[in-house]
Scaffold this active site. Structure first.
Site, PDB file in Angstrom:
ATOM      1  N   ALA A  65      -8.141   6.326   6.153  1.00 49.44           N
ATOM      2  CA  ALA A  65      -8.364   7.694   5.702  1.00 49.44           C
ATOM      3  C   ALA A  65      -7.844   7.787   4.267  1.00 49.44           C
ATOM      4  O   ALA A  65      -6.964   7.020   3.864  1.00 49.44           O
ATOM      5  CB  ALA A  65      -7.612   8.654   6.609  1.00 49.44           C
ATOM      6  N   GLY A 109      -8.103   4.569   9.529  1.00 53.19           N
ATOM      7  CA  GLY A 109      -9.381   5.197   9.869  1.00 53.19           C
ATOM      8  C   GLY A 109     -10.548   4.223   9.791  1.00 53.19           C
ATOM      9  O   GLY A 109     -11.566   4.418  10.470  1.00 53.19           O
ATOM     10  N   GLU A 112     -10.550   2.485  12.995  1.00 59.49           N
ATOM     11  CA  GLU A 112     -10.941   3.489  14.007  1.00 59.49           C
ATOM     12  C   GLU A 112     -12.445   3.771  13.944  1.00 59.49           C
ATOM     13  O   GLU A 112     -13.099   3.930  14.975  1.00 59.49           O
ATOM     14  CB  GLU A 112     -10.120   4.767  13.786  1.00 59.49           C
ATOM     15  CG  GLU A 112      -8.641   4.534  14.079  1.00 59.49           C
ATOM     16  CD  GLU A 112      -7.727   5.644  13.562  1.00 59.49           C
ATOM     17  OE1 GLU A 112      -7.851   6.020  12.376  1.00 59.49           O
ATOM     18  OE2 GLU A 112      -6.901   6.149  14.329  1.00 59.49           O
ATOM     19  N   GLU A 132      -0.711   3.084   9.661  1.00 60.03           N
ATOM     20  CA  GLU A 132      -0.264   4.453   9.398  1.00 60.03           C
ATOM     21  C   GLU A 132       1.242   4.614   9.507  1.00 60.03           C
ATOM     22  O   GLU A 132       1.842   5.481   8.885  1.00 60.03           O
ATOM     23  CB  GLU A 132      -0.948   5.426  10.383  1.00 60.03           C
ATOM     24  CG  GLU A 132      -2.447   5.611  10.165  1.00 60.03           C
ATOM     25  CD  GLU A 132      -3.306   4.614  10.932  1.00 60.03           C
ATOM     26  OE1 GLU A 132      -2.791   3.562  11.382  1.00 60.03           O
ATOM     27  OE2 GLU A 132      -4.511   4.901  11.083  1.00 60.03           O
TER      28      GLU A 132
HETATM   29  N1  CAA Z   1      -6.699   6.063   0.607  1.00 57.06           N
HETATM   30  C1  CAA Z   1      -6.909   6.319  -0.708  1.00 57.06           C
HETATM   31  N2  CAA Z   1      -7.025   5.351  -1.651  1.00 57.06           N
HETATM   32  C2  CAA Z   1      -6.949   4.076  -1.234  1.00 57.06           C
HETATM   33  C3  CAA Z   1      -6.756   3.735   0.123  1.00 57.06           C
HETATM   34  C4  CAA Z   1      -6.623   4.798   1.055  1.00 57.06           C
HETATM   35  N3  CAA Z   1      -6.451   4.577   2.367  1.00 57.06           N
HETATM   36  N4  CAA Z   1      -6.682   2.382   0.219  1.00 57.06           N
HETATM   37  C5  CAA Z   1      -6.870   1.907  -1.035  1.00 57.06           C
HETATM   38  N5  CAA Z   1      -7.027   2.923  -1.923  1.00 57.06           N
HETATM   39  C6  CAA Z   1      -7.239   2.838  -3.363  1.00 57.06           C
HETATM   40  C7  CAA Z   1      -5.950   2.471  -4.075  1.00 57.06           C
HETATM   41  O1  CAA Z   1      -5.123   3.612  -4.279  1.00 57.06           O
HETATM   42  C8  CAA Z   1      -6.486   1.904  -5.386  1.00 57.06           C
HETATM   43  O2  CAA Z   1      -6.894   2.966  -6.211  1.00 57.06           O
HETATM   44  P1  CAA Z   1      -6.311   3.064  -7.733  1.00 57.06           P
HETATM   45  O3  CAA Z   1      -6.900   1.854  -8.408  1.00 57.06           O
HETATM   46  O4  CAA Z   1      -6.883   4.354  -8.229  1.00 57.06           O
HETATM   47  O5  CAA Z   1      -4.848   3.013  -7.640  1.00 57.06           O
HETATM   48  C9  CAA Z   1      -7.774   1.195  -4.933  1.00 57.06           C
HETATM   49  O6  CAA Z   1      -8.129   1.777  -3.664  1.00 57.06           O
HETATM   50  C10 CAA Z   1      -7.588  -0.291  -4.726  1.00 57.06           C
HETATM   51  O7  CAA Z   1      -6.493  -0.471  -3.820  1.00 57.06           O
HETATM   52  P2  CAA Z   1      -5.263  -1.456  -4.129  1.00 57.06           P
HETATM   53  O8  CAA Z   1      -5.014  -1.559  -5.599  1.00 57.06           O
HETATM   54  O9  CAA Z   1      -4.117  -1.002  -3.275  1.00 57.06           O
HETATM   55  O10 CAA Z   1      -5.882  -2.826  -3.588  1.00 57.06           O
HETATM   56  P3  CAA Z   1      -5.083  -4.093  -3.036  1.00 57.06           P
HETATM   57  O11 CAA Z   1      -6.112  -5.169  -2.916  1.00 57.06           O
HETATM   58  O12 CAA Z   1      -3.868  -4.344  -3.832  1.00 57.06           O
HETATM   59  O13 CAA Z   1      -4.585  -3.649  -1.564  1.00 57.06           O
HETATM   60  C11 CAA Z   1      -4.855  -2.653   0.636  1.00 57.06           C
HETATM   61  C12 CAA Z   1      -5.532  -3.400  -0.552  1.00 57.06           C
HETATM   62  C13 CAA Z   1      -3.858  -3.597   1.326  1.00 57.06           C
HETATM   63  C14 CAA Z   1      -5.971  -2.259   1.595  1.00 57.06           C
HETATM   64  C15 CAA Z   1      -4.107  -1.413   0.094  1.00 57.06           C
HETATM   65  O14 CAA Z   1      -4.984  -0.667  -0.712  1.00 57.06           O
HETATM   66  C16 CAA Z   1      -3.605  -0.497   1.177  1.00 57.06           C
HETATM   67  O15 CAA Z   1      -2.586  -0.773   1.800  1.00 57.06           O
HETATM   68  N6  CAA Z   1      -4.307   0.637   1.418  1.00 57.06           N
HETATM   69  C17 CAA Z   1      -3.874   1.657   2.355  1.00 57.06           C
HETATM   70  C18 CAA Z   1      -4.106   1.235   3.791  1.00 57.06           C
HETATM   71  C19 CAA Z   1      -3.632   2.313   4.741  1.00 57.06           C
HETATM   72  O16 CAA Z   1      -2.475   2.663   4.760  1.00 57.06           O
HETATM   73  N7  CAA Z   1      -4.541   2.839   5.555  1.00 57.06           N
HETATM   74  C20 CAA Z   1      -4.240   3.894   6.500  1.00 57.06           C
HETATM   75  C21 CAA Z   1      -4.550   5.241   5.893  1.00 57.06           C
HETATM   76  S1  CAA Z   1      -4.023   6.623   6.908  1.00 57.06           S
HETATM   77  C22 CAA Z   1      -5.182   6.755   8.113  1.00 57.06           C
HETATM   78  O17 CAA Z   1      -6.151   6.032   8.150  1.00 57.06           O
HETATM   79  C23 CAA Z   1      -4.954   7.863   9.106  1.00 57.06           C
HETATM   80  C24 CAA Z   1      -5.906   7.903  10.227  1.00 57.06           C
HETATM   81  O18 CAA Z   1      -5.771   7.189  11.184  1.00 57.06           O
HETATM   82  C25 CAA Z   1      -6.968   8.906  10.265  1.00 57.06           C
END
Ligand code: CAA
Length: 258
Positions: A65, A109, A112, A132
């Protein structure tokens, strides 16, 4: 219809929906989930479409998400908007078969969403996770429920409590995905599965999907009865007659959805 966050292509009988927010690793914001719901409803209505593929990019199916969209929200905002409730409902109410073709990250998400599809074909690069917990929250689009049903309590707890990622090989071994294929042939494999599905009678496809999904909702005895009644009902279709006649005449069946 023009979309901002997804790309929809219909080729032959297969609709392919590509999540398209490359700068955010296809993070699921409200707009994307709304557009996805609309595209799925359109595919359901389109008589030409017989199977649907949801896919992302080689780097990410979806990284979760959209944290940037959610970060400033309060409990009241989330609760009053029933955040992701209606959007999730729209995805799972799709009647036609949906394949998730997953390469790269399928996190939060994203994992999911893949689990809301009917089955998952994973590239060998796929990484699944419910991280999460690292954000001080828990999965909110089915992760604690569907992942547990897919892979069992122990592994689901491991994933949800530690936030660790699971590679494609472990995901297949654990029953999360139906097959793992080389990343370069992911879409080809998904299309080939979708085309195989497209050749079947839509009546039996819809009935089969309903009955498999019913296994999550009911007792074994009720599920078996419901399955048997649906099986009986299909004997009132021309496609049952065609399918069985074709078998006996040693030819391929030509289903007409009747
Ligand atoms: N939401 C918003 N932006 C996201 C994102 C997310 N879930 N995941 C990645 N991005 C964005 C980053 O912020 C970045 O944007 P900027 O360049 O503007 O900073 C861009 O995508 C590229 O990401 P990274 O630079 O972080 O890429 P990476 O290769 O270094 O890492 C990753 C990849 C391990 C997937 C890392 O991006 C990450 O950990 N992302 C978050 C994963 C996460 O926590 N997901 C759960 C979200 S909460 C949820 O999903 C709730 C639910 O159940 C409904």
């Amino acid at each position: 219809m023009a979309y901002e966050t997804i790309i929809v292509e219909v080729e032959d009988h297969v609709a392919t929906i590509k999540l398209n927010r490359p700068d955010a690793l296809n993070a699921l914001n409200s707009e994307l989930l709304r557009e996805l719901g609309t595209a799925l409803a359109e595919a359901d209505r389109n008589d030409k479409v017989r199977a649907i593929i949801i896919t992302g990019s080689p780097k990410a199916f979806a990284a979760g998400a959209d944290i940037k969209e959610m970060s400033e929200k309060s409990y009241v905002d989330m609760y009053m908007s029933d955040y992701f409730g209606p959007e999730g409902g729209a995805i799972v109410s799709t009647r036609k078969p949906i394949i998730a073709a997953v390469a790269g990250y399928a996190l939060g998400g994203g994992c999911e969403l893949a689990m809301m599809c009917d089955f998952i074909i994973a590239a060998d690069t796929a990484k699944f996770g419910q991280p999460e917990i690292n954000l001080g929250v828990i999965p909110g689009l089915g992760g604690t429920q569907r992942l547990t049903r897919f892979i069992g309590k122990s592994k689901a707890m491991d994933m949800v409590l530690t936030g660790r990622f699971m590679g494609a090989e472990e995901a297949e071994r654990s029953g999360l995905v139906s097959r793992v294929v080389p990343a370069k042939s992911l879409l080809e494999e998904a299309r080939s599965a979708a085309e195989k599905i497209s050749e079947k009678s839509m009546i039996s496809l819809l009935a089969a999907k309903e009955q498999v999904n019913n296994a999550y909702e009911t007792t074994l005895a009720q599920g078996l009865l419901s399955e048997r009644r649906a099986f009986h009902a299909l004997f009132n279709t021309e496609d049952q007659n065609e399918g069985m006649s074709a078998f006996m005449e040693k030819r391929s069946a030509q289903f007409r959805d009747r």
